[in-house]
Design a protein around this motif. Structure first.
Motif, PDB file in Angstrom:
ATOM      1  N   PRO A 107      -2.771  13.122   4.095  1.00 47.63           N
ATOM      2  CA  PRO A 107      -1.497  13.202   3.399  1.00 47.63           C
ATOM      3  C   PRO A 107      -0.520  14.192   4.004  1.00 47.63           C
ATOM      4  CG  PRO A 107      -3.112  14.570   2.299  1.00 47.63           C
ATOM      5  CD  PRO A 107      -3.816  13.936   3.460  1.00 47.63           C
ATOM      6  N   GLY A 108      -0.962  14.981   4.976  1.00 50.65           N
ATOM      7  CA  GLY A 108      -0.103  16.051   5.481  1.00 50.65           C
ATOM      8  C   GLY A 108       1.020  15.606   6.388  1.00 50.65           C
ATOM      9  N   GLY A 109       0.919  14.398   6.946  1.00 50.06           N
ATOM     10  CA  GLY A 109       1.963  13.937   7.848  1.00 50.06           C
ATOM     11  C   GLY A 109       1.885  14.552   9.230  1.00 50.06           C
ATOM     12  N   ASN A 110       0.705  15.041   9.624  1.00 51.41           N
ATOM     13  CA  ASN A 110       0.553  15.577  10.981  1.00 51.41           C
ATOM     14  C   ASN A 110       0.745  14.479  12.014  1.00 51.41           C
ATOM     15  OD1 ASN A 110      -0.054  18.148  10.030  1.00 51.41           O
ATOM     16  ND2 ASN A 110      -2.232  17.689   9.876  1.00 51.41           N
ATOM     17  N   THR A 111       1.335  14.854  13.145  1.00 52.63           N
ATOM     18  CA  THR A 111       1.624  13.882  14.188  1.00 52.63           C
ATOM     19  C   THR A 111       0.910  14.231  15.490  1.00 52.63           C
ATOM     20  OG1 THR A 111       3.608  15.091  14.822  1.00 52.63           O
ATOM     21  CG2 THR A 111       3.882  13.296  13.233  1.00 52.63           C
ATOM     22  N   ASN A 112       0.601  13.205  16.253  1.00 53.53           N
ATOM     23  CA  ASN A 112       0.046  13.362  17.593  1.00 53.53           C
ATOM     24  C   ASN A 112       0.668  12.321  18.495  1.00 53.53           C
ATOM     25  OD1 ASN A 112      -2.242  15.456  17.668  1.00 53.53           O
ATOM     26  ND2 ASN A 112      -2.669  14.306  15.802  1.00 53.53           N
ATOM     27  N   ARG A 146      -4.152   2.142   9.129  1.00 58.34           N
ATOM     28  CA  ARG A 146      -5.609   2.193   8.985  1.00 58.34           C
ATOM     29  C   ARG A 146      -5.952   2.840   7.652  1.00 58.34           C
ATOM     30  NH1 ARG A 146      -9.893   4.039  13.476  1.00 58.34           N
ATOM     31  NH2 ARG A 146      -9.537   1.859  14.016  1.00 58.34           N
ATOM     32  N   ASN A 147      -6.715   2.116   6.836  1.00 58.31           N
ATOM     33  CA  ASN A 147      -7.175   2.668   5.561  1.00 58.31           C
ATOM     34  C   ASN A 147      -8.198   3.768   5.826  1.00 58.31           C
ATOM     35  OD1 ASN A 147      -9.041   2.814   3.142  1.00 58.31           O
ATOM     36  ND2 ASN A 147      -7.421   1.510   2.336  1.00 58.31           N
ATOM     37  N   ILE A 148      -7.968   4.948   5.269  1.00 56.58           N
ATOM     38  CA  ILE A 148      -8.844   6.073   5.580  1.00 56.58           C
ATOM     39  C   ILE A 148     -10.217   5.933   4.933  1.00 56.58           C
ATOM     40  CG2 ILE A 148      -6.907   7.642   5.916  1.00 56.58           C
ATOM     41  CD1 ILE A 148      -7.454   8.812   3.153  1.00 56.58           C
ATOM     42  N   TRP A 149     -10.358   5.060   3.947  1.00 51.91           N
ATOM     43  CA  TRP A 149     -11.639   4.890   3.273  1.00 51.91           C
ATOM     44  C   TRP A 149     -12.439   3.730   3.872  1.00 51.91           C
ATOM     45  CZ3 TRP A 149     -12.091   9.170   0.872  1.00 51.91           C
ATOM     46  CH2 TRP A 149     -10.983   9.768   0.264  1.00 51.91           C
ATOM     47  N   THR A 150     -11.803   2.599   4.099  1.00 53.63           N
ATOM     48  CA  THR A 150     -12.513   1.417   4.600  1.00 53.63           C
ATOM     49  C   THR A 150     -12.416   1.261   6.113  1.00 53.63           C
ATOM     50  OG1 THR A 150     -10.590  -0.052   4.427  1.00 53.63           O
ATOM     51  CG2 THR A 150     -11.933   0.237   2.454  1.00 53.63           C
ATOM     52  N   ARG A 151     -11.456   1.994   6.720  1.00 53.48           N
ATOM     53  CA  ARG A 151     -11.152   1.897   8.158  1.00 53.48           C
ATOM     54  C   ARG A 151     -10.648   0.512   8.548  1.00 53.48           C
ATOM     55  NH1 ARG A 151     -12.390   6.392  10.673  1.00 53.48           N
ATOM     56  NH2 ARG A 151     -12.290   5.488  12.755  1.00 53.48           N
ATOM     57  N   PHE A 158       0.844  -1.188   0.000  1.00 55.30           N
ATOM     58  CA  PHE A 158       0.000   0.000   0.000  1.00 55.30           C
ATOM     59  C   PHE A 158       0.881   1.240   0.000  1.00 55.30           C
ATOM     60  CE2 PHE A 158       0.445   1.698   4.339  1.00 55.30           C
ATOM     61  CZ  PHE A 158       1.091   0.653   4.979  1.00 55.30           C
ATOM     62  N   THR A 159       0.263   2.385  -0.211  1.00 56.86           N
ATOM     63  CA  THR A 159       0.983   3.660  -0.146  1.00 56.86           C
ATOM     64  C   THR A 159       0.424   4.494   0.998  1.00 56.86           C
ATOM     65  OG1 THR A 159      -0.541   4.621  -1.740  1.00 56.86           O
ATOM     66  CG2 THR A 159       1.488   3.687  -2.615  1.00 56.86           C
ATOM     67  N   PHE A 160       1.270   5.316   1.584  1.00 59.14           N
ATOM     68  CA  PHE A 160       0.900   6.068   2.773  1.00 59.14           C
ATOM     69  C   PHE A 160      -0.256   7.031   2.545  1.00 59.14           C
ATOM     70  CE2 PHE A 160       3.807   4.138   5.326  1.00 59.14           C
ATOM     71  CZ  PHE A 160       5.141   4.399   5.073  1.00 59.14           C
ATOM     72  N   SER A 161      -0.465   7.454   1.305  1.00 49.93           N
ATOM     73  CA  SER A 161      -1.445   8.505   1.044  1.00 49.93           C
ATOM     74  C   SER A 161      -2.854   8.126   1.471  1.00 49.93           C
ATOM     75  CB  SER A 161      -1.426   8.880  -0.436  1.00 49.93           C
ATOM     76  OG  SER A 161      -1.748   7.746  -1.231  1.00 49.93           O
ATOM     77  N   SER A 162      -3.155   6.848   1.566  1.00 49.76           N
ATOM     78  CA  SER A 162      -4.502   6.411   1.929  1.00 49.76           C
ATOM     79  C   SER A 162      -4.579   5.778   3.310  1.00 49.76           C
ATOM     80  CB  SER A 162      -5.023   5.396   0.896  1.00 49.76           C
ATOM     81  OG  SER A 162      -5.155   6.005  -0.368  1.00 49.76           O
TER      82      SER A 162
END
Length: 118
Positions: A54-59, A99-104, A27-31
Motif C-alpha cells: 500500500p505504500g506506493g513504493n516505486t522501482n 498482480r494480486n498480492i494474495w493470489t499472485r 479491483f482496488t490498488f491496495s491488494s
C-alpha cells in the motif's frame, strides 16, 4: 472482473515526452502491485517500472531510471507512466499489469504503442 485499459501511446520525436495511462476497474490498488512492461519488435517483454501497495513504493529498470516516473491516482483508479527524454530504443508496445498480492494472479492490459522517431 479485473480490467486494465492503457492509453496515451503515440509517435514522438527523440527527446520528447509522453504520459501513458492505465485505467483500472474491478479491483482496488491496495491488494495489487501495479507494473509497466514493454515489448519491442523481436524482443522479449521487459519490466519497466513497478508501483507497490500500500505504500506506493516505486522501482525502475536501469534503462529508464531518471527519465520515467510511475504514479497513481487512487480516486480515478488510474496508474500513469510519465516518460521524458524519450529515445528511439524506448520504441515498444507498453503494457500495464496488475498482480494480486494474495493470489499472485496477473492481469494485463491490451497495450499501447509508443514510437520514438525523427
Amino acid at each position: 472482473q479485473v480490467q486494465l485499459v492503457e492509453s496515451g501511446g503515440d509517435l514522438v520525436q527523440p527527446g520528447g515526452s509522453l504520459r501513458l495511462s492505465c485505467a483500472a476497474s474491478g479491483f482496488t490498488f491496495s491488494s495489487y502491485i501495479m507494473s509497466w512492461h514493454r515489448q519491442a519488435p523481436g524482443k522479449e517483454r521487459e519490466l519497466v517500472a513497478t508501483l507497490s501497495s500500500p505504500g506506493g513504493n516505486t522501482n525502475y529498470a536501469d534503462a529508464v531510471k531518471g527519465r520515467f516516473t510511475t504514479s497513481r491516482d487512487v480516486a480515478k483508479n488510474t496508474v500513469y507512466l510519465q516518460m521524458n527524454n524519450l529515445k528511439p530504443e524506448d520504441t515498444a508496445v507498453y503494457y500495464c499489469k496488475a498482480r494480486n498480492i494474495w493470489t499472485r494472479a496477473d492481469y494485463w492490459g491490451q497495450g499501447t504503442q509508443v514510437t520514438v522517431s525523427s
